[in-house]
Design an enzyme around this catalytic site. Sequence first.
Site, PDB file in Angstrom:
ATOM      1  N   GLN A 191      -1.035   9.042   4.373  1.00 31.57           N
ATOM      2  CA  GLN A 191      -1.313   7.606   4.321  1.00 31.57           C
ATOM      3  C   GLN A 191      -0.970   7.031   2.953  1.00 31.57           C
ATOM      4  OE1 GLN A 191      -2.883   4.929   6.022  1.00 31.57           O
ATOM      5  NE2 GLN A 191      -2.361   6.081   7.836  1.00 31.57           N
ATOM      6  N   GLY A 226       1.599   0.129  13.463  1.00 31.28           N
ATOM      7  CA  GLY A 226       1.003  -1.166  13.779  1.00 31.28           C
ATOM      8  C   GLY A 226       1.053  -2.067  12.563  1.00 31.28           C
ATOM      9  N   PHE A 227       0.418  -1.596  11.490  1.00 27.72           N
ATOM     10  CA  PHE A 227       0.414  -2.298  10.200  1.00 27.72           C
ATOM     11  C   PHE A 227      -0.168  -3.696  10.298  1.00 27.72           C
ATOM     12  CE2 PHE A 227       4.323   0.431  10.278  1.00 27.72           C
ATOM     13  CZ  PHE A 227       3.735   1.504   9.640  1.00 27.72           C
ATOM     14  N   THR A 262      -3.540  14.151   6.512  1.00 28.87           N
ATOM     15  CA  THR A 262      -3.131  12.826   6.986  1.00 28.87           C
ATOM     16  C   THR A 262      -3.504  11.759   5.960  1.00 28.87           C
ATOM     17  OG1 THR A 262      -5.170  12.621   8.288  1.00 28.87           O
ATOM     18  CG2 THR A 262      -3.219  13.454   9.424  1.00 28.87           C
ATOM     19  N   LYS A 275     -15.245   5.868   3.091  1.00 28.61           N
ATOM     20  CA  LYS A 275     -15.071   4.442   2.782  1.00 28.61           C
ATOM     21  C   LYS A 275     -13.891   3.849   3.572  1.00 28.61           C
ATOM     22  CE  LYS A 275     -15.515   4.314  -1.885  1.00 28.61           C
ATOM     23  NZ  LYS A 275     -15.794   3.606  -3.165  1.00 28.61           N
ATOM     24  N   GLY A 295      -0.687   6.477  13.871  1.00 32.33           N
ATOM     25  CA  GLY A 295       0.037   7.300  12.920  1.00 32.33           C
ATOM     26  C   GLY A 295      -0.845   7.748  11.770  1.00 32.33           C
ATOM     27  N   GLY A 347      -6.375   3.422   4.445  1.00 29.05           N
ATOM     28  CA  GLY A 347      -5.006   3.047   4.814  1.00 29.05           C
ATOM     29  C   GLY A 347      -4.417   1.971   3.935  1.00 29.05           C
ATOM     30  N   GLU A 348      -5.179   0.931   3.647  1.00 25.75           N
ATOM     31  CA  GLU A 348      -4.608  -0.218   2.964  1.00 25.75           C
ATOM     32  C   GLU A 348      -4.731  -0.141   1.446  1.00 25.75           C
ATOM     33  OE1 GLU A 348      -4.917  -3.829   5.840  1.00 25.75           O
ATOM     34  OE2 GLU A 348      -6.410  -2.359   6.398  1.00 25.75           O
TER      35      GLU A 348
END
Length: 732
Positions: free
Chosen positions: A632, A239-240, A628, A695, A468, A698-699
């Site tokens: 990431q 997606g991002f 996972t 917290k 994902g 992903g980003e």
Amino acid sequence: MSDAPFPDVPRSDAHDKVRGAVLFGADDTRPDILHAALATATIGKGRIVALDTSAAGAAPGIRLILTHENLGHVKSAGFLMAGGHAFQSLQPMLSPAIAYRGQPIALVVADTLERAVEAAARVQATYSTEPISVTLDAPGAEIIEQANTPLSKHFPEIIAGDADSAFAAAAVRIDARFTTAPQHHNPMELIATVAEWKDGKLIVHESTQNAEGLRHGLVAALGLLPERVEVISPYIGGGFGQKYAMQMQTVLVAVAARRLGQAVKLVVPRAQIFHDCSFRPAIRHRVRLGADRSGNMVAAIHEVDAQTSRHDLFPAHYGAVSSRLYGIKNFRARARFVRNDVQTPGYMRAPFEHAACFALECAVDELAYSLGRDPVALRLANDTATDAISNLPLSSRHVGECLRRGAERFGWGKRSITPQSMRADDGSFIGWGVAIGAYPCLIAPAVARLRVTVEGGVFISIGAHEMGQGIRTALAAAVARKLGVPAANVSAVIGDTCVSPQHMTAGSWGTASAIPAANEAADAMLNALARLSPRGANGRTPAQILRAVGRAFLEVEVRTKAPGQPDEVYGRIAAGHLSFGGPVYPEFVTFSYSAHFAEVHVEASTCRVRIPRVVSVIDCGRVISPRTAASQVRGGVVWGIGAALREVSEVDSRYGGFLNADLAEYMVPVNADIGCIDVEFIDKPDFKFNSAGVKGLGEVSLVGVAPAIANAVYHATGRRVRNLPIRIEHLL
Ligand code: MOS
């Protein structure tokens, strides 16, 4: 026990994914499905004067051609950031106006994909054209101060102290301009919709990060009752941020399916995605950074010009993170919009943070060299435990620990400070660079329903989307630990508007939102089981307790929200509205942090840049799913390498649109571009933030990678490249 680190377990859907058993949005291959294709505008701006669909309609197998002349009663679902549900307010095909190159002008439906594609190519439009402006400095680009727009209510400019005076008085000053390129997300899975009507109900299968928003977008656009629309999105092939809101094709496919009384599928080709879906806007930055002689940063000013469309204001919140990297007491941000003739830009992984930290962290490296200080030591000297903007405590901040551990793993102590002073055996210049990153920690409200059955099944239904990142694995790990059952017995039912409100998954809030809710649901289940069985669990599993009392199943429901949020947010999530809270909470401020160390080799004669290794240490609170999570971070580092050296959407300033609208010419890093990515987590839970101590990850894993590489390129070459991506021609 709940304080212990989580073990490394395989991802729960790994086996299904590699077998191809997982069904993504458009994986609907039933024989009677109809196929759609879009015809798109070939001008950069103007109006359709005449539209001739006769040749297209005469082609074999054509079932329907929708245009602005026959679409019927459809409304715009509104721009998500202005209270609507779509990635932009402009819904194509509601009028003959063309706002940007590539805007859809017709949807052709046929009995086969090939027939639909061929007929779409035969749609003939005659246009009247207008001048276009598609770059930041093009004539006709309209400039607006964000502070003078309604967005300033939700995205106020970050101001603390008196940055201008403090900068003017600073002993050491850096004043530098940077640009970050427009980019497209390019998830592997294309954007696609399958729509069908069953018993007066619209059912949409679409990979989206925001099933509830898509549902309510269709409600608004088509004038339907919410209970007549279901959106299903169990897996997303990336997606991002591009799949964060309703897309432009969804409502068109729904109209076609209703008119034809048959399921219709549209897979938007990549070249069209470049032109009619969101993208990372072009941005230019000016950063001023002032320090005293001892290296104490006393002032920073971060000014940004960010691209947006004519029809929407996509927020520019860059100062919110550049102000939070250090404890700088005097800070001022200012954002201006540059309106261009483009589709509305959107959130692309670390949308504000990647760009803002590139500018600030390169400036910090320049400051380190001006002061003759080691870049790691300078950063450590400017660490803080308090948020300098709000003066609230930070609920946790371990970025200093990230820097220390990263420096140790990387071998930073062996670095010589002078540029061009380290060489590899093949004569390449070696550069070592460092940068930190931060990302706001946000929480979205969640409704979790947990069911245990006498057969031993455990089902958690919750608002969440699997794109994902591994949310199913994290949910299973958390629930299994609480209930004392194997993680393999736990199934997560997510991405379906029938089971729970499906608030958008984005902003790295997925785990911090879903896991506390799942934990609370599991606690409620344990209490409910204890009430069922007065002698307590006695080491028995939930299924054994149910068997003993003769119950087939037991179900509990809990709701959770961000600290300080009112109960009304539960109404908002049910209505498909954005409802997250943070990073400034009533009693504290919360960010995740990263420290990245990059080694570059710059080949002496060709200036080709290679990146043999990156060390990344992350403070994301408690890690629920180590495998996972590490995945990431590796993905985030690859994105950072792409941003630093490869990725740019090349704008066609003559005709509008993007020139490299495919994966042959839009350069992303390939395996050969990636060396060793060494990942470590601090893994200290932040229980002040939420009951799971999570917290967000992903980003932040991407934030800081590009400046670490740019700083390494400076160390290798002595060249400050302030424009991304860094290319050979900048170094020759
Ligand atoms: Mo992300 S850019 O918040 O999906």
